[in-house]
Design a protein around this motif. Sequence first.
Motif, short mmCIF file in Angstrom:
data_model
loop_
_atom_site.label_atom_id
_atom_site.label_comp_id
_atom_site.label_asym_id
_atom_site.label_seq_id
_atom_site.Cartn_x
_atom_site.Cartn_y
_atom_site.Cartn_z
N PRO A 30 0.80 -1.22 0.00
CA PRO A 30 0.00 0.00 0.00
C PRO A 30 0.84 1.28 0.00
N ARG A 41 -3.80 10.69 -2.74
CA ARG A 41 -4.75 9.59 -2.59
C ARG A 41 -6.02 9.81 -3.40
N GLU A 137 -5.60 -3.20 0.37
CA GLU A 137 -5.91 -2.00 1.18
C GLU A 137 -5.57 -0.73 0.38
N TYR A 138 -6.10 -0.65 -0.83
CA TYR A 138 -5.77 0.47 -1.73
C TYR A 138 -6.50 1.73 -1.27
N GLU A 139 -5.74 2.66 -0.73
CA GLU A 139 -6.32 3.83 -0.08
C GLU A 139 -6.68 4.91 -1.11
N THR A 148 -10.84 8.43 3.67
CA THR A 148 -10.48 7.48 2.61
C THR A 148 -11.27 6.18 2.73
N ARG A 149 -11.35 5.49 1.61
CA ARG A 149 -11.85 4.12 1.57
C ARG A 149 -10.69 3.23 1.14
N ARG A 150 -10.75 1.95 1.53
CA ARG A 150 -9.66 1.03 1.21
C ARG A 150 -10.21 -0.30 0.69
N ASP A 152 -10.29 -3.97 -0.63
CA ASP A 152 -9.37 -5.01 -0.19
C ASP A 152 -8.25 -5.28 -1.19
#
Length: 228
Positions: A30, A41, A137-139, A148-150, A152
Motif C-alpha cells: 500500500p 490519494r 488495502e488500496y487507499e 479514505t476508503r480502502r 481489499d
Amino acid sequence: MAIAKHTEDLASHIPAIHLLVNLGYKYLAPSETIKLRDGKRSKVVLESVLEDWLAKNNSIKSKNGPVPFSRENIKEAVASISNIPFDSLLSNNERIYDLLTLGKSLEQNIDGLSRSYSLQFINWKEPHKNIFHVTDEYEVEKRHSHQTRRPDIVLFVNGIPLVVIECKKPGLNDDAVKEGISQCLRNQKTDEIPELFTFSQVLLSLAQNKAKYGTTGTPEEFWAVWKE
C-alpha cells in the motif's frame, strides 16, 4: 473487530493475493502505491507506471523506422485517461472503456509532416507485454473529503486499476458475499470513491470458496456466481 479482520485476512484476503502473485501479478505494498501517485490519494491511476509503459511500448511507423512518441505526447496521453473530469459513473466508465479499447490519437511532426498517430494504453494482441500489479488495502480519498476508503484488493494493468475485489470472512450462508457487494455499491456513490470504479472492468466479492462478480453500476440482484 481486530480479530474479525485478522480472520478475514487469513481465510480470504491473503490466499487471494498469493493466487494472483502466482498467476504473474507483481505485488505492490500500500505504501508503494501512494508513492506511485505522488502521495495524492485522490488519484487512482499509477501515473508513473503508465507513463513509463507507454513510452516503452508505443512508437510511430515511419520510412526511417519506428519513432518514439514525444515526451509531451506521452504526458498528454496519461492526462487524457487519468484526469477526466467526473461527470457520472457510467458516462466516465464508457469514455475510459473507449480509450482502453481504441487508444488515443496524438498529433506529432515527423519528417516535416504533422499527422495524428494512435497510441495504445494496453497491448491487447500481446498480453505478456503488459505490466500486471496487485495491491491490497488500496487507499483512495473520498470526493470533497480527506477521509479514505480502502478496497481489499485492486488489480492494475499498466498502472490502470481494472479490477476491484472485496474479500470477506466466510460464513455459513451468502451474507459474507453480500457484504462485499454492498461495499462495492457504496463505494461507487458520488460522494464516495466513484473515480476508482470509472476504470474498473470487473468487480468481485469473495468469501473463500464463494464469489460473485459484476461490473460498474451492476445492481446486487444481477451479480453472477463466479464459476471456475
